[in-house]
Design an enzyme around this catalytic site. Sequence first.
Site: not given
Ligand code: 13P
Ligand code: G3H
Ligand code: ZN
Length: 331
Positions: A57, A94-95, A146, A190, A233, A236, A278-279
């Site tokens: 990210s 990512d994003h 997206e 998220h 997305h 988790s 990620d989470s």
């Molecule tokens: P989680 O927070 O559910 O792990 O999603 C991560 C994500 O979408 C990163 O772009």
């Molecule tokens: O979608 C978000 C991802 O979990 C990345 O999170 O922006 O805290 O690195 P972050």
């Molecule tokens: Zn995401």
Amino acid sequence: MAVSYKDLGFVNTKDMFKKAFEGGYAIPAYNFNNMEQIQSIVTACGKSNSPVIMQVSSGARKYANSTLLRYMAQGAVQMAREAGHDIPIALHLDHGDTLELCISCIESGFSSVMIDGSHHDYEKNVELTSKVVEYAHKYDVTVEGELGVLAGIEDDVVAAKSIYTQPEQVEDFVKKTGVDSLAISIGTSHGAFKFKPEQCTKNEEGVLVPPPLRFDILEEIEKRIPGFPIVLHGSSSVLPEYVDVINNHGGKLNAAIGIPSEQLRRAAKSAVCKINIDSDGRLVMTALVRKVFADSPAEFDPRKYLGPAREELVKMMIDKNENVLGSAGKA
Ligand code: 13P
Ligand code: G3H
Ligand code: ZN
């Protein structure tokens, strides 16, 4: 100096998604910010012979330093090859929120970028995404767009409520922008608190079960853009075994609820070709670090608490690849 991802040993997501679509599985997209996470991704996906998307990210880029991060990712490919793992690895933004950020990533060796215009109105989203596609495709870099908004935190933008993707928009969006894959909103979000307990029902064992994903919307989207790779997305599961370890060792994660594995397994068999996680990785690391500190209060060598966290992360990712996404053995 600009560098091409091809010289670093990465691949873009085109072929990965084609095979995932045809094979009825999804590619894991694991976020990383630090060395232990990247080591776990390579080891887990190498051991389970799974293609993988390592994603970063803009927050991760700031945290780890974008130059260091690029060399870490490059080193990860070398590490995999030296261990005899010939798995396809993509390096993905990512994003991404601006054209400039996407360009910067492409110039530093990313093979895939996401431009997240979902917080803009439809026309602005189309305009921004098209610009990124036009630039990225010159370098054979794939682009994820997206449509629809996920609740929770998407980088610095916080949405209180999710807005499901409108199936009527997807065909026009894909045609006008030229994106290679599309992230949609069908009930995921998220972070570790995806649902409020009052949104859930209780099963016979008294476990809270969240509302199911909107597979009806996904099916409607699949009908309108047949064969097109979809991304989920916020996927988790917020694995209860790790939430419990955290809470039993001084943590306080009340009502942490995620997406049940069966729902993700079902999604992975459909047009969903990439599932973002990620989470769950954050929870695993936190659980193991808390446990080491509670069991061994005199410990102060970071290798002694990050090492067990890294090992557990490998186990969790292998389990996802084998039993949830179905990507194990598909490299
Ligand atoms: P989680 O927070 O559910 O792990 O999603 C991560 C994500 O979408 C990163 O772009
Ligand atoms: O979608 C978000 C991802 O979990 C990345 O999170 O922006 O805290 O690195 P972050
Ligand atoms: Zn995401």
